[in-house]
Write an enzyme that holds these catalytic residues in place. Structure first.
Site, short mmCIF file in Angstrom:
data_model
loop_
_atom_site.label_atom_id
_atom_site.label_comp_id
_atom_site.label_asym_id
_atom_site.label_seq_id
_atom_site.Cartn_x
_atom_site.Cartn_y
_atom_site.Cartn_z
N HIS A 287 0.83 -1.23 0.00
CA HIS A 287 0.00 0.00 0.00
C HIS A 287 0.86 1.27 0.00
O HIS A 287 0.90 1.95 -1.00
CB HIS A 287 -1.02 0.03 1.16
CG HIS A 287 -1.87 -1.20 1.24
ND1 HIS A 287 -2.67 -1.60 0.19
CD2 HIS A 287 -2.03 -2.13 2.22
CE1 HIS A 287 -3.30 -2.72 0.53
NE2 HIS A 287 -2.92 -3.06 1.76
N ASP B 264 -4.85 -8.68 -2.89
CA ASP B 264 -5.09 -8.37 -1.48
C ASP B 264 -6.32 -9.06 -0.89
O ASP B 264 -6.28 -10.25 -0.59
CB ASP B 264 -5.14 -6.84 -1.31
CG ASP B 264 -5.02 -6.39 0.14
OD1 ASP B 264 -4.88 -7.26 1.01
OD2 ASP B 264 -5.06 -5.18 0.41
ZN ZN Z 1 -3.13 -6.96 2.87
#
Ligand code: ZN
Length: 454
Positions: free
Chosen positions: A272, A323
Site C-alpha cells: 500500500h 489483497d
Molecule cells: Zn493486505
C-alpha cells in the site's frame, strides 16, 4: 505432470523482456525456459501459439478473504471504514479450519490463473486453531495454502506473517487476533517447518511478513530482518489513522520510520504505502523497495490513492496484488491503477512515459516489480519458469492491433475475457479462460461456504 519433460513452442508474437518479437521459438526443460529464438521457423513438434504474454505476479493476497468477498458491502449504523470491514473479517476468520482454508484458497488461485496471474505472494497470517492455540502441526494452515497452490498449479511465494500486538508500542493483541499471534522463537520454528513444507513445491519461495508497524515492535522487526533469507513484506501507511498513530508513538510517519530505522533495500515490499509525503515518496523510490499496490482492494476499503506518478518519476518500482480478493482480475487491477491517477490528476495516460503506451508500461512494470517482490524471475527469459498466457486473437478489442496496442486493448478495452490460455512451467492449466479443475474446485468451495455461512 512429467517434471523432466522437454517441450517446445512456436509463438506468432511474444512480449519478451526487450520488446515484442515475431516467430519466437521457446524450448522448455524441467519447467524452465531453456532457449528463446526469434524469427524462427516452426519445427514439427512445436505447440503453435498466437499472441503470448508473460504471466503476471500477484504480489499480495490473503486467500481466505475470497470467502467473504461481498459480505461487507452493507452500510452499518456508524460511518463504515477499513476498521468496520476488519471486524467483519475477524468474524469470518473465527470459523475457518485448515480444510475450509484449502477450499477457499484453491478457488482464489484458479481465479488468479484464469485472470493472468501465474504466481501469488500469499501474505498468510491465519496460523492457529479457532481457540487461538497452535495446531498439533504449527504449520497446518500454511499446509492448506501449499495444498491449494499445488492443486491449482499457481507458483507460490509464501509470506508467513509475524503478528504480536494490537497497536503501536507493543499493545497486547485483542481477542479477534488470537489466531495470528507468535513470539519470535515460535516464529523461527515455524519458518523451519515451512522450509520443509515448501521443498517439494516446484519454484516455491519463502519470505517473511511482519504484518505492520502496529503489530510488531522495533526489536521484533530487527530480529525478523536478521532471520529472513527471502523477500520481506509489510503493510504500511494504508490508512490515515495508522499514520497518525505512528506519529503519536514515534514522532515519525510509518514509511519515514521504516526508512530511518531498518535496512530497507530491494528485498522489501511496502504493501500500500498510500499515505506518504513527497520526501517519503522519493526516499522510498531510492531505497529499492517495491510498492505493493492493490487498486481494487484499496478502492473497496477506501484507503486512498498511492502517489504513483511522483514515485515513478523518482525511479520507484511497483507491482500489483489482489489483497482482499474482493474481485480477482489482473487486468482490472492495472486499469484501476491508471484510472485512479486520471481521476485524481484530471488528465490521461498518467503512468506512461512521453510517447509510450500506457497498457504496455503498466504490464511491463507489474511483471518486473512483481518478480522482484516475490523473489522469483518472471518474464519470457531463459532461466525463468515457463509461465505465460495466450490472448484470444479473435477478440473484437484486439482486432488489427500490434505490439503494445495489444496491451492497451487488453487492459483498457477487453479485460479478462480476452485471456485464452494460461501456462505454468510449460503446462496448460487454463483453456478458453477456464481452469482445468474449475468444476471440482468450485463444487468443494460451494460446500465449504454453505457450511461456514449456515
Ligand atoms: Zn493486505
Amino acid at each position: 505432470m512429467n517434471a523432466n519433460a522437454r517441450s517446445s513452442f512456436h509463438l506468432a508474437k511474444a512480449l519478451l523482456p526487450d520488446g515484442w518479437a515475431d516467430h519466437v521459438r521457446m524450448t522448455v526443460a524441467d519447467g524452465l525456459i531453456a532457449e528463446i529464438e526469434t524469427d524462427a521457423t516452426p519445427q514439427a513438434d512445436d505447440a503453435r501459439l498466437g499472441i503470448v504474454l508473460p504471466g503476471l505476479p500477484n504480489l499480495h493476497s490473503h486467500a481466505f478473504q475470497r470467502g467473504m468477498a461481498g459480505l461487507a458491502e452493507r452500510r452499518g449504523s456508524s460511518d463504515d471504514s477499513f476498521w468496520t470491514w476488519r471486524e467483519t473479517m475477524y468474524h469470518f476468520v473465527d470459523r475457518l479450519t485448515p480444510d475450509h482454508l484449502q477450499a477457499i484458497a484453491a478457488l482464489a488461485y484458479i481465479e488468479m490463473l484464469e485472470s493472468g496471474f501465474t504466481r501469488v505472494g500469499e501474505f498468510h497470517y491465519l496460523h492457529h486453531d479457532r481457540d487461538g492455540r497452535p495446531f498439533a502441526d504449527p504449520a497446518a494452515m500454511s499446509a492448506a495454502i501449499v495444498a491449494a497452490a499445488q492443486d491449482s498449479g499457481i507458483a507460490l511465494t509464501h509470506l508467513p506473517v509475524f503478528y504480536a500486538h494490537a497497536g503501536f508500542g507493543g499493545l497486547p493483541p485483542g481477542e479477534g487476533q488470537r489466531r495470528f499471534i507468535h513470539d519470535i522463537d515460535d516464529f523461527a520454528t515455524l519458518l523451519d517447518r515451512l522450509r520443509a513444507l515448501l521443498a517439494p513445491l516446484p519454484d516455491a519461495v519463502l519470505g517473511v511478513a511482519p504484518h505492520s508497524l502496529r503489530a510488531v515492535t522495533p526489536e521484533e522487526l530487527g530480529k525478523l530482518v536478521s532471520i529472513a533469507d527471502g523477500p520481506i513484506h509489510i503493510h504500511v501507511a494504508e490508512q490515515v489513522k495508522e499514520v497518525e498513530d505512528c506519529i503519536a508513538w514515534s514522532g515519525a510517519r510509518p514509511v519515514e520510520w521504516l526508512l530511518g530505522a531498518m535496512p530497507i533495500d530491494r528485498r522489501w515490499c511496502f504493501v500500500h504505502a498510500t499515505h506518504m509525503t513527497q520526501t517519503e515518496t522519493q526516499a522510498m523510490a531510492a531505497s529499492g523497495a517495491v510498492a505493493g499496490l492493490c487498486p481494487i482492494t484499496e478502492a473497496n476499503l477506501g484507503d486512498g490513492l498511492f502517489p504513483t506518478e511522483p514515485f515513478l518519476t523518482a525511479g520507484g518500482a511497483y507491482g500489483i496484488g489482489s489483497d482482499s480478493n474482493i474481485l480477482i482480475d489482473a487486468t482490472e487491477e492495472l486499469r484501476l491503477l491508471e484510472y485512479g491517477q486520471r481521476l485524481g490528476a484530471r488528465g490521461r495516460n498518467i503512468l506512461a512515459p512521453a510517447g509510450g503506451s500506457t497498457g504496455g508500461t503498466l504490464y511491463r512494470d507489474a511483471v518486473r516489480g512483481g518478480a522482484q517482490a516475490l523473489g522469483a524471475p518472471a518474464g519470457l527469459a531463459v532461466g525463468a519458469s515457463a509461465d505465460f498466457l495466450t490472448l484470444d486473437d479473435d477478440h473484437p478489442s484486439l482486432v488489427g492491433r500490434k505490439g503494445d496496442a495489444l496491451l492497451d486493448g487488453l487492459i483498457f478495452a477487453a479485460g479478462r475475457p480476452a485471456i485464452d490460455g494460461v501456462w505454468r512451467r510449460g503446462h496448460r492449466l487454463v483453456e478458453k479462460g477456464r481452469h482445468a479443475h474449475r468444476d471440482r474446485i468450485v463444487a468443494r468451495y460451494r460446500r465449504t461456504l454453505t457450511e461456514i455461512l449456515a
